[in-house]
Design an enzyme around this catalytic site. Structure first.
Site, PDB file in Angstrom:
ATOM      1  N   PRO A   9      88.701  67.133  36.204  1.00 51.15           N
ATOM      2  CA  PRO A   9      89.660  67.804  35.313  1.00 51.15           C
ATOM      3  C   PRO A   9      89.713  69.366  35.280  1.00 51.15           C
ATOM      4  O   PRO A   9      88.389  69.697  35.103  1.00 51.15           O
ATOM      5  CB  PRO A   9      89.456  66.780  34.067  1.00 51.15           C
ATOM      6  CG  PRO A   9      88.122  66.403  34.334  1.00 51.15           C
ATOM      7  CD  PRO A   9      87.967  66.102  35.831  1.00 51.15           C
ATOM      8  N   ASN A  10      90.766  69.970  35.219  1.00 49.25           N
ATOM      9  CA  ASN A  10      90.720  71.365  34.765  1.00 49.25           C
ATOM     10  C   ASN A  10      90.542  72.159  35.908  1.00 49.25           C
ATOM     11  O   ASN A  10      90.811  73.368  35.622  1.00 49.25           O
ATOM     12  CB  ASN A  10      90.240  71.708  33.365  1.00 49.25           C
ATOM     13  CG  ASN A  10      90.674  70.768  32.226  1.00 49.25           C
ATOM     14  OD1 ASN A  10      91.760  70.665  32.017  1.00 49.25           O
ATOM     15  ND2 ASN A  10      89.702  69.904  31.611  1.00 49.25           N
ATOM     16  N   ASN A  71      82.453  67.905  42.053  1.00 49.86           N
ATOM     17  CA  ASN A  71      82.432  68.565  40.617  1.00 49.86           C
ATOM     18  C   ASN A  71      83.354  67.691  39.561  1.00 49.86           C
ATOM     19  O   ASN A  71      84.514  67.719  39.745  1.00 49.86           O
ATOM     20  CB  ASN A  71      82.838  70.034  40.731  1.00 49.86           C
ATOM     21  CG  ASN A  71      82.884  70.882  39.470  1.00 49.86           C
ATOM     22  OD1 ASN A  71      82.756  70.183  38.443  1.00 49.86           O
ATOM     23  ND2 ASN A  71      83.064  72.184  39.420  1.00 49.86           N
ATOM     24  N   HIS A  77      79.974  64.763  32.048  1.00 49.83           N
ATOM     25  CA  HIS A  77      79.119  64.297  30.583  1.00 49.83           C
ATOM     26  C   HIS A  77      79.470  63.090  29.891  1.00 49.83           C
ATOM     27  O   HIS A  77      79.033  62.915  28.969  1.00 49.83           O
ATOM     28  CB  HIS A  77      79.214  65.741  29.605  1.00 49.83           C
ATOM     29  CG  HIS A  77      79.341  67.118  30.652  1.00 49.83           C
ATOM     30  ND1 HIS A  77      78.140  67.326  31.082  1.00 49.83           N
ATOM     31  CD2 HIS A  77      80.325  67.958  30.646  1.00 49.83           C
ATOM     32  CE1 HIS A  77      78.362  68.526  31.917  1.00 49.83           C
ATOM     33  NE2 HIS A  77      79.647  68.885  31.409  1.00 49.83           N
ATOM     34  N   ASP A  84      78.647  55.009  38.159  1.00 47.58           N
ATOM     35  CA  ASP A  84      78.740  53.857  38.961  1.00 47.58           C
ATOM     36  C   ASP A  84      79.324  53.566  40.368  1.00 47.58           C
ATOM     37  O   ASP A  84      78.872  53.224  41.479  1.00 47.58           O
ATOM     38  CB  ASP A  84      79.138  52.768  38.336  1.00 47.58           C
ATOM     39  CG  ASP A  84      78.357  52.120  36.727  1.00 47.58           C
ATOM     40  OD1 ASP A  84      77.162  52.496  36.831  1.00 47.58           O
ATOM     41  OD2 ASP A  84      79.083  51.463  36.142  1.00 47.58           O
ATOM     42  N   HIS A  97      78.432  72.325  39.974  1.00 48.52           N
ATOM     43  CA  HIS A  97      79.018  72.969  38.906  1.00 48.52           C
ATOM     44  C   HIS A  97      78.964  74.669  39.157  1.00 48.52           C
ATOM     45  O   HIS A  97      78.161  74.962  39.699  1.00 48.52           O
ATOM     46  CB  HIS A  97      78.138  72.725  37.671  1.00 48.52           C
ATOM     47  CG  HIS A  97      78.113  71.340  37.299  1.00 48.52           C
ATOM     48  ND1 HIS A  97      79.141  70.777  36.618  1.00 48.52           N
ATOM     49  CD2 HIS A  97      77.030  70.522  37.522  1.00 48.52           C
ATOM     50  CE1 HIS A  97      78.568  69.279  36.491  1.00 48.52           C
ATOM     51  NE2 HIS A  97      77.406  69.123  37.177  1.00 48.52           N
ATOM     52  N   ILE A  98      80.011  75.011  38.841  1.00 49.95           N
ATOM     53  CA  ILE A  98      80.377  76.409  38.982  1.00 49.95           C
ATOM     54  C   ILE A  98      79.439  77.300  37.991  1.00 49.95           C
ATOM     55  O   ILE A  98      78.659  78.193  38.691  1.00 49.95           O
ATOM     56  CB  ILE A  98      81.833  76.909  38.797  1.00 49.95           C
ATOM     57  CG1 ILE A  98      82.516  76.054  40.031  1.00 49.95           C
ATOM     58  CG2 ILE A  98      82.028  78.267  38.845  1.00 49.95           C
ATOM     59  CD1 ILE A  98      83.968  76.163  39.752  1.00 49.95           C
ATOM     60  N   SER A  99      79.398  77.079  36.740  1.00 52.51           N
ATOM     61  CA  SER A  99      78.677  77.505  35.518  1.00 52.51           C
ATOM     62  C   SER A  99      77.341  76.906  35.514  1.00 52.51           C
ATOM     63  O   SER A  99      77.336  75.919  36.242  1.00 52.51           O
ATOM     64  CB  SER A  99      79.375  77.410  34.191  1.00 52.51           C
ATOM     65  OG  SER A  99      79.531  75.928  33.941  1.00 52.51           O
ATOM     66  N   ARG A 104      74.511  76.472  28.639  1.00 50.63           N
ATOM     67  CA  ARG A 104      75.750  76.280  28.020  1.00 50.63           C
ATOM     68  C   ARG A 104      75.410  75.249  26.682  1.00 50.63           C
ATOM     69  O   ARG A 104      74.334  75.020  26.398  1.00 50.63           O
ATOM     70  CB  ARG A 104      77.014  75.972  28.663  1.00 50.63           C
ATOM     71  CG  ARG A 104      77.180  77.120  29.735  1.00 50.63           C
ATOM     72  CD  ARG A 104      78.284  76.620  30.557  1.00 50.63           C
ATOM     73  NE  ARG A 104      79.868  76.859  29.981  1.00 50.63           N
ATOM     74  CZ  ARG A 104      80.947  76.287  30.461  1.00 50.63           C
ATOM     75  NH1 ARG A 104      80.787  75.528  31.640  1.00 50.63           N
ATOM     76  NH2 ARG A 104      82.082  76.102  29.572  1.00 50.63           N
ATOM     77  N   ARG A 108      76.711  69.592  27.468  1.00 49.55           N
ATOM     78  CA  ARG A 108      76.867  69.744  28.806  1.00 49.55           C
ATOM     79  C   ARG A 108      75.374  69.408  29.573  1.00 49.55           C
ATOM     80  O   ARG A 108      75.304  69.702  30.818  1.00 49.55           O
ATOM     81  CB  ARG A 108      77.389  71.352  29.189  1.00 49.55           C
ATOM     82  CG  ARG A 108      78.849  71.693  28.853  1.00 49.55           C
ATOM     83  CD  ARG A 108      79.432  72.818  29.336  1.00 49.55           C
ATOM     84  NE  ARG A 108      80.273  73.326  28.383  1.00 49.55           N
ATOM     85  CZ  ARG A 108      81.714  72.827  28.573  1.00 49.55           C
ATOM     86  NH1 ARG A 108      82.128  72.152  29.594  1.00 49.55           N
ATOM     87  NH2 ARG A 108      82.420  73.225  27.550  1.00 49.55           N
TER      88      ARG A 108
HETATM   89  C1  DQA Z   1      81.786  72.610  35.224  1.00 49.22           C
HETATM   90  C2  DQA Z   1      81.029  72.255  33.847  1.00 49.22           C
HETATM   91  C3  DQA Z   1      81.644  71.413  33.067  1.00 49.22           C
HETATM   92  O1  DQA Z   1      80.774  71.353  31.695  1.00 49.22           O
HETATM   93  C4  DQA Z   1      83.232  71.756  32.513  1.00 49.22           C
HETATM   94  O2  DQA Z   1      83.259  70.643  31.912  1.00 49.22           O
HETATM   95  C5  DQA Z   1      83.818  71.962  33.849  1.00 49.22           C
HETATM   96  C6  DQA Z   1      83.281  72.625  34.699  1.00 49.22           C
HETATM   97  C7  DQA Z   1      81.788  73.722  36.095  1.00 49.22           C
HETATM   98  O3  DQA Z   1      81.648  73.607  37.445  1.00 49.22           O
HETATM   99  O4  DQA Z   1      80.765  74.484  35.752  1.00 49.22           O
HETATM  100  O5  DQA Z   1      85.013  71.472  33.819  1.00 49.22           O
HETATM  101  O6  DQA Z   1      81.781  71.287  35.963  1.00 49.22           O
END
Ligand code: DQA
Length: 143
Positions: A9-10, A71, A77, A84, A97-99, A104, A108
């Site tokens: 997501p996102n 990712n 989280h 599963d 994860h990118i970050s 953080r 997370r």
């Molecule tokens: C993420 C880190 C997650 O905590 C966050 O909700 C994301 C991106 C990352 O790629 O750093 O959507 O997965």
């Protein structure tokens, strides 16, 4: 060698979303460079904002592909179901994860998928995906 990249997501908003955290490059632009860098590897990409669709893609590719780079975004989280799904398949999964999630917020720091994955790569920007491809190549050997 066939590798499936799955973004949750996102992550369709990469490039626009919180650029101070995730950078200003779109995933499509990055994917083009990644495909050039690993031109001998079939890299397939799937993104969904829907938990069940991510699970379906893990099932669909998890017995056939050589590896999955996942990712799961915020589902990392929260989602026992994605954890599963990873346990249920045979392909190795690299959590990405990118970050740096550990620098953080505390929520997370919890991952429901890490324990089912081969390993986790977090905090290297978009380069986290490239490192994950290299890790899979090391694990699997070139096919
Ligand atoms: C993420 C880190 C997650 O905590 C966050 O909700 C994301 C991106 C990352 O790629 O750093 O959507 O997965």
């Amino acid at each position: 060698m066939k590798i499936q990249i799955i973004n949750g997501p996102n992550l369709n908003l990469l490039g626009k979303r919180e650029p101070e955290v995730y950078g200003s490059q779109s995933f499509d632009a990055y994917l083009m460079l990644l495909k050039e860098k690993f031109s001998s590897i079939q890299l397939n990409y799937f993104q969904s904002n829907i938990e069940g669709e991510i699970i379906d893609k893990i099932h669909e590719t998890g017995f056939d592909y050589d590896g999955i780079i996942l990712n799961a975004g915020a589902y990392t989280h929260t989602s026992i179901a994605i954890g599963d799904a990873i346990k249920a398949i045979s392909a190795p999964v690299i959590e990405v994860h990118i970050s740096n999630v550990y620098s953080r917020e505390e929520f997370r720091h919890v991952s429901h998928i890490s324990s089912s994955c081969k390993g986790t790569i977090s905090g290297f920007g978009m380069n986290s995906y490239s490192l994950a491809v290299s890790a899979l190549i090391e694990i699997i050997g070139t096919k």
